[in-house]
Write a protein that holds these residues in place. Structure first.
Motif, PDB file in Angstrom:
ATOM      1  N   VAL A  21       0.828  -1.210   0.000  1.00 18.52           N
ATOM      2  CA  VAL A  21       0.000   0.000   0.000  1.00 18.52           C
ATOM      3  C   VAL A  21       0.860   1.257   0.000  1.00 18.52           C
ATOM      4  O   VAL A  21       0.435   2.317  -0.495  1.00 18.52           O
ATOM      5  N   ARG A  22       2.066   1.185   0.488  1.00 22.70           N
ATOM      6  CA  ARG A  22       2.925   2.362   0.533  1.00 22.70           C
ATOM      7  C   ARG A  22       3.288   2.848  -0.877  1.00 22.70           C
ATOM      8  O   ARG A  22       3.469   4.038  -1.113  1.00 22.70           O
ATOM      9  N   THR A  23       3.375   1.930  -1.807  1.00 28.37           N
ATOM     10  CA  THR A  23       3.644   2.300  -3.196  1.00 28.37           C
ATOM     11  C   THR A  23       2.407   2.912  -3.835  1.00 28.37           C
ATOM     12  O   THR A  23       2.512   3.787  -4.703  1.00 28.37           O
ATOM     13  N   GLU A  24       1.225   2.453  -3.381  1.00 25.14           N
ATOM     14  CA  GLU A  24      -0.039   2.906  -3.979  1.00 25.14           C
ATOM     15  C   GLU A  24      -0.457   4.291  -3.515  1.00 25.14           C
ATOM     16  O   GLU A  24      -1.239   4.966  -4.185  1.00 25.14           O
ATOM     17  N   LEU A  25       0.025   4.726  -2.370  1.00 20.27           N
ATOM     18  CA  LEU A  25      -0.433   6.008  -1.823  1.00 20.27           C
ATOM     19  C   LEU A  25       0.170   7.200  -2.584  1.00 20.27           C
ATOM     20  O   LEU A  25       1.297   7.122  -3.040  1.00 20.27           O
TER      21      LEU A  25
END
Length: 261
Positions: free
Chosen positions: A257-261
């Protein structure tokens, strides 16, 4: 009742029995290092099971203190490697033979922690078949949802879009990452005030995995420093086996999710 009696120090302090003959000075260090690690691991198991019970009851807030405590215990386990690293290769080789086939790979408590955190491996229980009670307990933990599984089940009950494939599965198998779960965490991280407890819980789990990975990495370095690339006493390949474990992701969507934010 006094201090010694309450803590059963007679039993604890008489449990160090070096096997080297004549006794090698550093074998006591080796024994105490592993015994104290097992005591800390017992506490980690105690706390993780409590956290799982709270999640099952949809009570996330009590988990925050519990998992913060687990993180600090993990830091203690990490720092303990520094003590063992004072053991040089030439010193260890003088008593390594008395270990026989004994190996940390045979720690049922460490395996329990791995199962509770979601690193499932049905074949790993075979090491403990000759201990019927331990084998039964490990098998039950293997087949039960991990703390991450329980968190996803909780999010599903709270109305987040967690796919059935991530929560209705064979819990004895390793968890597989799902883009839909990442999307659910993106919603939580994008709107933290609408999902504060879930947001806080997610970060606590990341803390736990980060510390677990650091512990594994320090383990690899300590083993390589002391025995190089020798085969492990339990028959594993040693350092190469331990290095593969460093790359395992326990809670993959919490990292994705850190890449998606």
């Amino acid at each position: 009742m006094d201090y010694s009696g309450y803590l059963h120090l007679d039993r604890i302090l008489s449990a160090q029995e070096p096997l080297s003959n004549p006794p090698h000075h550093d074998e006591t260090l080796f024994i105490i290092q592993h015994q104290t690690s097992e005591l800390w691991m017992k506490l980690v198991i105690h706390e993780l099971r409590a956290a799982i019970a709270h999640i099952q009851a949809d009570e996330l807030s009590p988990c925050f203190k519990i998992l913060a405590r687990v993180k600090h215990v993990q830091r203690m386990l990490f720092e303990q490697w520094a003590v063992l690293e004072t053991l040089t290769p030439s010193e260890y080789i003088q008593f390594r033979g008395v270990l026989g086939n004994a190996s940390g790979f045979q720690s049922h408590q460490f395996r329990t922690i791995e199962f509770l955190l979601g690193n499932k491996d049905p074949q790993a229980t075979s090491v403990f078949r000759h201990h019927s009670i331990i084998h039964a307990e490990l098998t039950a933990t293997l087949n039960a949802p991990s703390i991450y599984d329980e968190f996803l089940l909780h999010l599903h009950r709270q109305g987040l879009l967690i796919p059935d494939s991530s929560i209705s599965r064979d819990f004895s198998q390793p968890y597989e990452s799902n883009d839909a779960v990442t999307a659910a965490f993106k919603q939580i991280y994008t709107h933290p005030h609408d999902h504060w407890d879930a947001y806080e819980m997610a970060e606590k789990l990341v803390d736990i995995e980060e510390q677990f990975t650091l512990w594994r990495f320090r383990h690899v370095l300590t083993v390589e420093r002391i025995i190089g690339f020798k085969t492990g006493t339990g028959g594993s390949s040693g350092v190469p086996f331990l290095r593969r474990a460093v790359n395992i992701r326990l809670f993959p969507e919490l990292w994705a999710v850190r890449t998606e934010l």
